[in-house]
Every structure is written in structure tokens, then in C-alpha cells.
Scaffold this motif. Sequence first.
Motif, PDB file in Angstrom:
ATOM      1  N   VAL A 153       0.850  -1.198   0.000  1.00 14.38           N
ATOM      2  CA  VAL A 153       0.000   0.000   0.000  1.00 14.38           C
ATOM      3  C   VAL A 153       0.882   1.243   0.000  1.00 14.38           C
ATOM      4  N   VAL A 154       1.902   1.236   0.840  1.00  7.58           N
ATOM      5  CA  VAL A 154       2.847   2.355   0.906  1.00  7.58           C
ATOM      6  C   VAL A 154       3.486   2.577  -0.461  1.00  7.58           C
ATOM      7  N   GLU A 155       3.878   1.504  -1.109  1.00  9.16           N
ATOM      8  CA  GLU A 155       4.521   1.598  -2.427  1.00  9.16           C
ATOM      9  C   GLU A 155       3.604   2.250  -3.463  1.00  9.16           C
ATOM     10  N   LEU A 156       2.317   1.931  -3.437  1.00 10.07           N
ATOM     11  CA  LEU A 156       1.365   2.478  -4.411  1.00 10.07           C
ATOM     12  C   LEU A 156       0.985   3.933  -4.125  1.00 10.07           C
ATOM     13  N   ALA A 157       1.115   4.351  -2.886  1.00 13.10           N
ATOM     14  CA  ALA A 157       0.633   5.671  -2.473  1.00 13.10           C
ATOM     15  C   ALA A 157       1.443   6.801  -3.105  1.00 13.10           C
ATOM     16  N   ASP A 158       0.774   7.928  -3.285  1.00 20.68           N
ATOM     17  CA  ASP A 158       1.427   9.147  -3.753  1.00 20.68           C
ATOM     18  C   ASP A 158       1.939   9.977  -2.583  1.00 20.68           C
ATOM     19  N   LEU A 159       1.331   9.804  -1.426  1.00 18.06           N
ATOM     20  CA  LEU A 159       1.735  10.503  -0.211  1.00 18.06           C
ATOM     21  C   LEU A 159       1.583   9.535   0.944  1.00 18.06           C
ATOM     22  N   VAL A 160       2.587   9.434   1.781  1.00 17.65           N
ATOM     23  CA  VAL A 160       2.515   8.633   2.999  1.00 17.65           C
ATOM     24  C   VAL A 160       3.005   9.504   4.143  1.00 17.65           C
ATOM     25  N   THR A 161       2.160   9.647   5.148  1.00 20.33           N
ATOM     26  CA  THR A 161       2.547  10.358   6.357  1.00 20.33           C
ATOM     27  C   THR A 161       2.475   9.379   7.508  1.00 20.33           C
ATOM     28  N   GLU A 162       3.569   9.307   8.260  1.00 20.17           N
ATOM     29  CA  GLU A 162       3.612   8.427   9.413  1.00 20.17           C
ATOM     30  C   GLU A 162       3.519   9.269  10.673  1.00 20.17           C
ATOM     31  N   MET A 163       2.481   9.026  11.448  1.00 22.12           N
ATOM     32  CA  MET A 163       2.300   9.718  12.721  1.00 22.12           C
ATOM     33  C   MET A 163       3.152   9.011  13.768  1.00 22.12           C
ATOM     34  N   LYS A 164       3.963   9.787  14.459  1.00 21.97           N
ATOM     35  CA  LYS A 164       4.885   9.226  15.441  1.00 21.97           C
ATOM     36  C   LYS A 164       4.552   9.789  16.817  1.00 21.97           C
ATOM     37  N   PRO A 165       4.330   8.916  17.804  1.00 20.31           N
ATOM     38  CA  PRO A 165       4.038   9.441  19.138  1.00 20.31           C
ATOM     39  C   PRO A 165       5.298   9.998  19.794  1.00 20.31           C
ATOM     40  N   VAL A 166       5.169  11.158  20.380  1.00 19.20           N
ATOM     41  CA  VAL A 166       6.263  11.755  21.132  1.00 19.20           C
ATOM     42  C   VAL A 166       5.865  11.838  22.606  1.00 19.20           C
ATOM     43  N   LYS A 167       4.635  12.266  22.848  1.00 17.48           N
ATOM     44  CA  LYS A 167       4.111  12.372  24.208  1.00 17.48           C
ATOM     45  C   LYS A 167       2.593  12.236  24.098  1.00 17.48           C
ATOM     46  N   HIS A 168       1.987  11.534  25.034  1.00 17.59           N
ATOM     47  CA  HIS A 168       0.535  11.360  24.995  1.00 17.59           C
ATOM     48  C   HIS A 168      -0.002  11.343  26.418  1.00 17.59           C
ATOM     49  N   TYR A 170      -2.408   9.739  27.566  1.00 17.84           N
ATOM     50  CA  TYR A 170      -2.743   8.388  28.022  1.00 17.84           C
ATOM     51  C   TYR A 170      -1.711   7.911  29.041  1.00 17.84           C
ATOM     52  N   GLU A 171      -0.461   8.281  28.808  1.00 17.56           N
ATOM     53  CA  GLU A 171       0.628   7.871  29.702  1.00 17.56           C
ATOM     54  C   GLU A 171       0.452   8.433  31.106  1.00 17.56           C
ATOM     55  N   GLY A 173      -2.565   8.639  32.426  1.00 16.71           N
ATOM     56  CA  GLY A 173      -3.804   8.061  32.928  1.00 16.71           C
ATOM     57  C   GLY A 173      -5.077   8.716  32.432  1.00 16.71           C
ATOM     58  N   ILE A 174      -4.979   9.600  31.452  1.00 10.89           N
ATOM     59  CA  ILE A 174      -6.172  10.242  30.905  1.00 10.89           C
ATOM     60  C   ILE A 174      -6.698   9.383  29.760  1.00 10.89           C
ATOM     61  N   SER A 175      -7.944   8.906  29.921  1.00 10.55           N
ATOM     62  CA  SER A 175      -8.529   8.063  28.872  1.00 10.55           C
ATOM     63  C   SER A 175      -9.111   8.935  27.752  1.00 10.55           C
ATOM     64  N   ALA A 176      -9.798   8.307  26.823  1.00  7.23           N
ATOM     65  CA  ALA A 176     -10.340   9.015  25.662  1.00  7.23           C
ATOM     66  C   ALA A 176     -11.129  10.258  26.071  1.00  7.23           C
ATOM     67  N   VAL A 177     -10.897  11.349  25.375  1.00  9.56           N
ATOM     68  CA  VAL A 177     -11.510  12.635  25.687  1.00  9.56           C
ATOM     69  C   VAL A 177     -12.568  12.942  24.617  1.00  9.56           C
ATOM     70  N   MET A 178     -13.792  13.206  25.051  1.00 14.28           N
ATOM     71  CA  MET A 178     -14.875  13.556  24.150  1.00 14.28           C
ATOM     72  C   MET A 178     -14.471  14.800  23.359  1.00 14.28           C
ATOM     73  N   GLY A 179     -14.653  14.753  22.050  1.00 14.49           N
ATOM     74  CA  GLY A 179     -14.292  15.871  21.186  1.00 14.49           C
ATOM     75  C   GLY A 179     -12.850  15.811  20.690  1.00 14.49           C
ATOM     76  N   ILE A 180     -12.035  14.959  21.282  1.00 13.70           N
ATOM     77  CA  ILE A 180     -10.656  14.774  20.841  1.00 13.70           C
ATOM     78  C   ILE A 180     -10.511  13.393  20.197  1.00 13.70           C
ATOM     79  N   GLU A 181     -10.883  12.346  20.922  1.00 10.44           N
ATOM     80  CA  GLU A 181     -10.819  10.987  20.377  1.00 10.44           C
ATOM     81  C   GLU A 181     -12.169  10.502  19.849  1.00 10.44           C
ATOM     82  N   MET A 182     -13.254  11.047  20.336  1.00  9.43           N
ATOM     83  CA  MET A 182     -14.568  10.538  19.957  1.00  9.43           C
ATOM     84  C   MET A 182     -15.575  11.643  19.714  1.00  9.43           C
TER      85      MET A 182
END
Length: 182
Positions: A153-168, A170-171, A173-182
Motif C-alpha cells: 500500500v505504501v509503495e502504491l501511495a502518492d503521499l505517505v505520512t507516518e504519525m509518530k508518538p512523542v508524548k501522549h 494516556y501515559e 492516565g487520561i482516557s479518551a476525551v470527548m471531542g478529541i478521540e470521539m
Amino acid sequence: MDKPSKERGLTLVYTGDGKGKTTAAMGLAVRGAGRGFKVLVMQFIKSPQRTYGEKLVFDKLGIEIHQLGIGFTWLKTPEEHRESLRTAWAYAKERISKGEHQLIILDEINNALAINTFPIDDVLPLSEVLDVIRNRPQGMHLVLTGRNAQPEVVELADLVTEMKPVKHYYEEGISAVMGIEM
């Protein structure tokens, strides 16, 4: 693979372990709709049993969105997941082949293609996904989101962006936030 062109339509992939893949694709949906594109979003994992912010706003904006999955859940059997993927892929192929949309988003399809805990190639064959990307109607842009994009799929794509976690948060202890994750 043909040289990328606006006339042919582009294939964009948002992948990686970081947050923001679906969010980026939903932003493209809004941008495309703002420019008069007919936009279709098909979500391969998210279930219509839950309410997501993008569904609420897209219904108001007139952007067609379908939640075709049964969720990220271990409460369902592999066969239930397989049937959900079978149905979602058949629907996606049908809608893409009609050529009615300028922008189609296959949200979380990369996650589905990367499932290795039960067989999926007979219900969501990578070879068919690649054929659909290659042979989609002229002028149609495709967006594929989700972790673990297949190398083909990556090979066929014209653009590939990889999201890399730096800080979150969740670490912390904050679970999914309404309006951010859902």
C-alpha cells in the motif's frame, strides 16, 4: 505505477503509531467538501453502536459517512469481525467502482489489513485492495488510514505520512476525551 497527477487522482496514506491519522483524513473530508467535492467516508473498524464526533458533524455538513465495523473489541468473535470486514469491503468496492465521489476515505483499513490474530485475506484480500487503488475511477482521490500500512500500500501511495508518538496524555492516565478521540 503512473506518475502522480491531480487528473488521475491521488492515493494518500496516514499511518503510524501516533494519534492523528483519522483526524487528518477527516480534515481532508471537510476541505474537499468545502471545494465542492462529493466526499464519502467508510470506517472499517468503528461501529455504528457508538457515537463519534465526526459522524455528528458530517451528518450536519452533508458529508456521507458509514461506520461499517464492530469496534476495537475483544468481546466479539473472530468470525464476527471477519463478517464485518467482508461486508465492509464489498460495500467499499461497490461504492468506489461507481465513481460518484471525488474523495473517498477508507478509515482504519490499514488496521484491518494488518490483523494477524485470525485469517482475513479471504474477506479483505490485500491483492483486491491494491487492484482497487490502481484501477479506481479517473480523478478519484483515495485516503487510507490506520496503523501498520502494508508495504505494498505504501509503495502504491502518492503521499505517505507516518504519525509518530512523542508524548501522549494516556501515559498520565487520561482516557479518551470527548471531542478529541470521539
